[in-house]
Write a protein that holds these residues in place. Sequence first.
Motif, PDB file in Angstrom:
ATOM      1  N   GLN A  43       0.835  -1.205   0.000  1.00  0.00           N
ATOM      2  CA  GLN A  43       0.000   0.000   0.000  1.00  0.00           C
ATOM      3  C   GLN A  43       0.875   1.262   0.000  1.00  0.00           C
ATOM      4  O   GLN A  43       0.594   2.222  -0.712  1.00  0.00           O
ATOM      5  CB  GLN A  43      -0.943   0.005   1.198  1.00  0.00           C
ATOM      6  CG  GLN A  43      -1.915   1.167   1.182  1.00  0.00           C
ATOM      7  CD  GLN A  43      -2.905   1.093   2.341  1.00  0.00           C
ATOM      8  OE1 GLN A  43      -2.751   0.313   3.264  1.00  0.00           O
ATOM      9  NE2 GLN A  43      -3.924   1.925   2.272  1.00  0.00           N
ATOM     10  N   GLU A  46       2.398   1.666  -3.493  1.00  0.00           N
ATOM     11  CA  GLU A  46       1.396   2.130  -4.459  1.00  0.00           C
ATOM     12  C   GLU A  46       1.048   3.593  -4.250  1.00  0.00           C
ATOM     13  O   GLU A  46       0.839   4.331  -5.208  1.00  0.00           O
ATOM     14  CB  GLU A  46       0.139   1.260  -4.369  1.00  0.00           C
ATOM     15  CG  GLU A  46       0.356  -0.119  -4.941  1.00  0.00           C
ATOM     16  CD  GLU A  46      -0.823  -1.064  -4.768  1.00  0.00           C
ATOM     17  OE1 GLU A  46      -1.772  -0.726  -4.018  1.00  0.00           O
ATOM     18  OE2 GLU A  46      -0.782  -2.149  -5.373  1.00  0.00           O
ATOM     19  N   SER A  47       1.005   4.041  -2.994  1.00  0.00           N
ATOM     20  CA  SER A  47       0.596   5.415  -2.729  1.00  0.00           C
ATOM     21  C   SER A  47       1.682   6.436  -3.060  1.00  0.00           C
ATOM     22  O   SER A  47       1.370   7.577  -3.370  1.00  0.00           O
ATOM     23  CB  SER A  47       0.148   5.578  -1.276  1.00  0.00           C
ATOM     24  OG  SER A  47       1.246   5.507  -0.404  1.00  0.00           O
TER      25      SER A  47
END
Length: 141
Positions: A43, A46-47
């Motif tokens: 996460q 991806e961010s």
Amino acid sequence: MKKILFLSLFLFASATYAQDKKEQALLNAVEKLKEAMVSGDRQALESIADADLNYGHSSGKVEDKETFVETIASGKSDFVTIELKNQTYKITGKTAIVRHQLHAKTNDGGKPGEVHLGIMLVWIKQGKDWKLLARQAYKLP
């Protein structure tokens, strides 16, 4: 005259603070990238990466966002530690270039190793966040 001098100092201080805030946000993004690469947190990876990420390795291989995230998150490319040295940066509008040396201990495929790379990162500002648009690595002598 005092009002003009005060206004000039206020505007200078405001511009300096704004620039410092922008610079600090960029440096925080670089740190978040480093932490995400060590942790392998999908996460977080991806961010921090832009949808159009172009991630270049010192070998010449280039990955898109999906491949970059999967390679790190799966442990195929496993950074045990990362140390960044001699970092410089330049912000121009909503684009920034960061350069540094990356010294890391790795454990790719269960095989311990070390890498010593020069890195150039290109960041773009999206709203309040800096996103990694491009990265190119080269081997240090």
